[in-house]
Write a protein that holds these residues in place. Structure first.
Motif, mmCIF file in Angstrom:
data_model
loop_
_atom_site.group_PDB
_atom_site.id
_atom_site.type_symbol
_atom_site.label_atom_id
_atom_site.label_comp_id
_atom_site.label_asym_id
_atom_site.label_seq_id
_atom_site.Cartn_x
_atom_site.Cartn_y
_atom_site.Cartn_z
ATOM 1 N N LEU A 222 0.831 -1.203 0.000
ATOM 2 C CA LEU A 222 0.000 0.000 0.000
ATOM 3 C C LEU A 222 0.868 1.256 0.000
ATOM 4 C CD1 LEU A 222 -2.770 1.360 0.181
ATOM 5 C CD2 LEU A 222 -2.653 1.036 2.676
ATOM 6 N N ARG A 223 1.904 1.256 0.817
ATOM 7 C CA ARG A 223 2.799 2.418 0.893
ATOM 8 C C ARG A 223 3.454 2.703 -0.461
ATOM 9 N NH1 ARG A 223 8.018 2.893 1.125
ATOM 10 N NH2 ARG A 223 8.449 0.734 1.719
ATOM 11 N N THR A 224 3.921 1.661 -1.122
ATOM 12 C CA THR A 224 4.591 1.871 -2.410
ATOM 13 C C THR A 224 3.605 2.304 -3.493
ATOM 14 O OG1 THR A 224 4.521 -0.501 -2.902
ATOM 15 C CG2 THR A 224 6.525 0.338 -1.904
ATOM 16 N N ILE A 225 2.385 1.763 -3.446
ATOM 17 C CA ILE A 225 1.353 2.199 -4.394
ATOM 18 C C ILE A 225 1.059 3.694 -4.220
ATOM 19 C CG2 ILE A 225 -1.129 2.031 -4.902
ATOM 20 C CD1 ILE A 225 -0.840 -1.014 -4.390
ATOM 21 N N ARG A 226 1.038 4.131 -2.976
ATOM 22 C CA ARG A 226 0.745 5.539 -2.679
ATOM 23 C C ARG A 226 1.977 6.443 -2.836
ATOM 24 N NH1 ARG A 226 -3.948 3.626 -2.896
ATOM 25 N NH2 ARG A 226 -5.447 3.846 -1.212
ATOM 26 N N LYS A 227 3.115 5.822 -3.200
ATOM 27 C CA LYS A 227 4.365 6.555 -3.432
ATOM 28 C C LYS A 227 4.814 7.352 -2.203
ATOM 29 C CE LYS A 227 3.479 7.016 -8.364
ATOM 30 N NZ LYS A 227 3.895 5.964 -9.033
ATOM 31 N N LYS A 228 4.745 6.695 -1.067
ATOM 32 C CA LYS A 228 5.210 7.296 0.185
ATOM 33 C C LYS A 228 6.463 6.568 0.648
ATOM 34 C CE LYS A 228 1.704 10.108 0.646
ATOM 35 N NZ LYS A 228 1.865 11.537 0.507
ATOM 36 N N THR A 229 7.343 7.290 1.308
ATOM 37 C CA THR A 229 8.550 6.678 1.848
ATOM 38 C C THR A 229 8.284 6.132 3.246
ATOM 39 O OG1 THR A 229 9.350 8.700 2.900
ATOM 40 C CG2 THR A 229 9.992 8.328 0.582
ATOM 41 N N GLN A 230 9.181 5.275 3.693
ATOM 42 C CA GLN A 230 9.065 4.770 5.061
ATOM 43 C C GLN A 230 9.178 5.925 6.052
ATOM 44 O OE1 GLN A 230 12.191 1.820 4.956
ATOM 45 N NE2 GLN A 230 10.722 0.172 4.584
ATOM 46 N N THR A 231 10.011 6.901 5.744
ATOM 47 C CA THR A 231 10.189 8.060 6.621
ATOM 48 C C THR A 231 8.896 8.859 6.732
ATOM 49 O OG1 THR A 231 12.535 8.168 6.080
ATOM 50 C CG2 THR A 231 11.540 10.163 6.991
#
Length: 89
Positions: free
Chosen positions: A27-36
């Motif tokens: 989900l995070r990668t789909i939304r183009k968000k970093t772990q930070t």
């Protein structure tokens, strides 16, 4: 009397943590968000997000729901889509 196999419980817990972690990472990668970026939203370090995503550390439902809210996804729907389910206790 119910007897619980502690080894099986541990394996189930690891499986759950791994599946949930993979679902959150996807989900995070789909939304183009970093772990930070995600880490800042829930008040942890990016290293902790890494551990959640790998299933190395368990994530509380509260934090998982906060991540889902930040990423615009219903927590229950995420569980269904990625076959992450909890058993009845």
């Amino acid at each position: 009397m119910i007897i619980i196999d502690k080894e099986q419980l541990t394996l189930d817990e690891k499986d759950f943590n791994t599946k949930l972690g993979k679902a959150l990472k996807n989900l995070r990668t789909i939304r183009k968000k970093t772990q930070t970026q995600v880490a800042k939203q829930i008040g942890v370090t990016f290293q902790q997000i890494q551990k959640y995503e790998k299933g190395a550390n368990a994530i509380s439902e509260f934090k998982a729901r906060r991540i889902c809210t930040y990423l615009g996804k219903d927590y229950n729907l995420l569980q269904e889509e990625f076959n992450v389910c909890t058993s009845s206790r």
